[in-house]
Design an enzyme around this catalytic site. Structure first.
Site, PDB file in Angstrom:
ATOM      1  N   CYS A 156       0.119   3.747   2.804  1.00 13.81           N
ATOM      2  CA  CYS A 156       0.598   3.242   4.096  1.00 13.81           C
ATOM      3  C   CYS A 156       2.085   3.521   4.259  1.00 13.81           C
ATOM      4  O   CYS A 156       2.553   3.863   5.353  1.00 13.81           O
ATOM      5  CB  CYS A 156       0.337   1.745   4.210  1.00 13.81           C
ATOM      6  SG  CYS A 156      -1.407   1.283   4.013  1.00 13.81           S
TER       7      CYS A 156
ATOM      8  N   CYS B  73       0.838  -1.212   0.000  1.00 11.03           N
ATOM      9  CA  CYS B  73       0.000   0.000   0.000  1.00 11.03           C
ATOM     10  C   CYS B  73       0.871   1.260   0.000  1.00 11.03           C
ATOM     11  O   CYS B  73       1.537   1.558   0.993  1.00 11.03           O
ATOM     12  CB  CYS B  73      -0.903  -0.040   1.238  1.00 11.03           C
ATOM     13  SG  CYS B  73      -1.724   1.512   1.622  1.00 11.03           S
TER      14      CYS B  73
END
Length: 104
Positions: free
Chosen positions: A31, A28
């Site tokens: 993230c 991600c």
């Protein structure tokens, strides 16, 4: 940040005081953007215990908690959910801190 190791551990942890789970995944990009600020967030909010939850490893738990976007945060206190910051959007340090401040 500690990493969640089992669903059984999750069930035990939510019974404690001031636990925040960060749902994330290695792939991600949003993230990864917040990763460098997480130690500072943990330090500034030492009354909370933070746990990293790998979304791919705990997909059933994510579904159970309706966490369909990452990075996301869900907070518990003594067995009850006390707050959530769940979306697929990129989060800033200020937004994460505002979420934590809203838990008190």
């Amino acid at each position: 940040m500690k990493k969640l190791t089992s669903v059984e551990e999750y069930k035990q942890l939510i019974q404690g005081d001031n636990v925040i789970f960060m749902f994330s995944a290695d792939w991600c990009p949003d993230c990864r953007v917040i990763e460098p600020i997480l130690p500072e967030i943990e330090k500034e909010n030492s009354s909370y215990t933070f746990y990293y939850v790998d979304r791919d490893e705990y997909i059933d738990l994510c579904a159970e908690l309706s966490v369909f976007g990452i990075p996301s945060f869900v907070a518990f206190h003594q067995g009850k959910e006390v707050g959530r910051f769940v979306s697929k959007d990129r989060k800033t340090q200020e937004q994460i801190q505002d979420f934590i401040n809203s838990l008190t």
